[in-house]
Design a protein around this motif. Structure first.
Motif, PDB file in Angstrom:
ATOM      1  N   LEU A 146       1.003  -1.072   0.289  1.00 48.62           N
ATOM      2  CA  LEU A 146       0.292  -0.220  -0.513  1.00 48.62           C
ATOM      3  C   LEU A 146       0.910   1.464   0.330  1.00 48.62           C
ATOM      4  N   ALA A 147       0.837   1.969  -1.140  1.00 50.83           N
ATOM      5  CA  ALA A 147       1.564   2.703  -1.115  1.00 50.83           C
ATOM      6  C   ALA A 147       1.008   4.433  -1.068  1.00 50.83           C
ATOM      7  N   PRO A 148       1.933   5.483   0.239  1.00 50.87           N
ATOM      8  CA  PRO A 148       1.099   6.439   0.284  1.00 50.87           C
ATOM      9  C   PRO A 148       0.451   7.681  -0.458  1.00 50.87           C
ATOM     10  N   ALA A 149       1.445   7.994  -1.488  1.00 51.76           N
ATOM     11  CA  ALA A 149       0.718   8.959  -2.943  1.00 51.76           C
ATOM     12  C   ALA A 149       1.132   8.454  -3.777  1.00 51.76           C
ATOM     13  N   PRO A 150       0.244   8.421  -4.854  1.00 53.29           N
ATOM     14  CA  PRO A 150      -1.494   8.374  -4.591  1.00 53.29           C
ATOM     15  C   PRO A 150      -1.371   6.642  -4.021  1.00 53.29           C
ATOM     16  N   VAL A 151      -2.769   7.208  -3.115  1.00 56.25           N
ATOM     17  CA  VAL A 151      -2.696   5.583  -1.979  1.00 56.25           C
ATOM     18  C   VAL A 151      -3.347   5.188  -3.450  1.00 56.25           C
TER      19      VAL A 151
END
Length: 125
Positions: A39-44
């Motif tokens: 789960l990447a932070p940005a973009p989610v």
């Protein structure tokens, strides 16, 4: 359904390596195929990383990661590993493992059931 738990995350510089582990809480993972997602932070967004069959004979990795990541398992220890080499800042994410009782080895997140709380991987440039 077994509850997976991840470990092994941390902060590294670009080019470094980490080995993540996924184990079952209260029950072994040995009868399940296991998938890793991040789960990447940005973009989610939650992306597929790798999956492995219960026996360990079948594996599937995201094509863009195949040269740097490896998935394996040690059923004597009841643990699935994700070896990550040559890490890049874009690998920064929370990594989750999840189980599939139906033996699914693939990218479809809907085929996976129990999810671990995740382990944070941060790669700095």
């Amino acid at each position: 359904q077994v509850q997976p738990v991840e470990s092994g995350g941390g902060s590294v510089q670009a080019g470094g390596s980490l080995r993540l582990s996924c184990a079952g809480s209260g029950r072994t993972l040995n009868e399940y195929s296991v998938g890793w997602f991040r789960l990447a932070p940005a973009p989610v967004k939650r992306d597929f990383v790798a999956s492995i069959s219960a026996s360990g004979h079948d594996t599937y990795l995201e094509i863009s990661l195949k040269d740097r990541f490896t998935i394996s398992r040690d059923n004597e220890r009841g643990t699935v590993f994700l070896q990550m080499n040559d890490l890049k800042p874009e690998d920064t994410a929370v990594y989750h493992c999840s189980t599939s009782r139906k033996g699914y080895v693939g990218t479809d997140i809907r085929e996976y059931g129990s999810w671990g709380p995740g382990t944070q991987v941060t790669v700095s440039s």
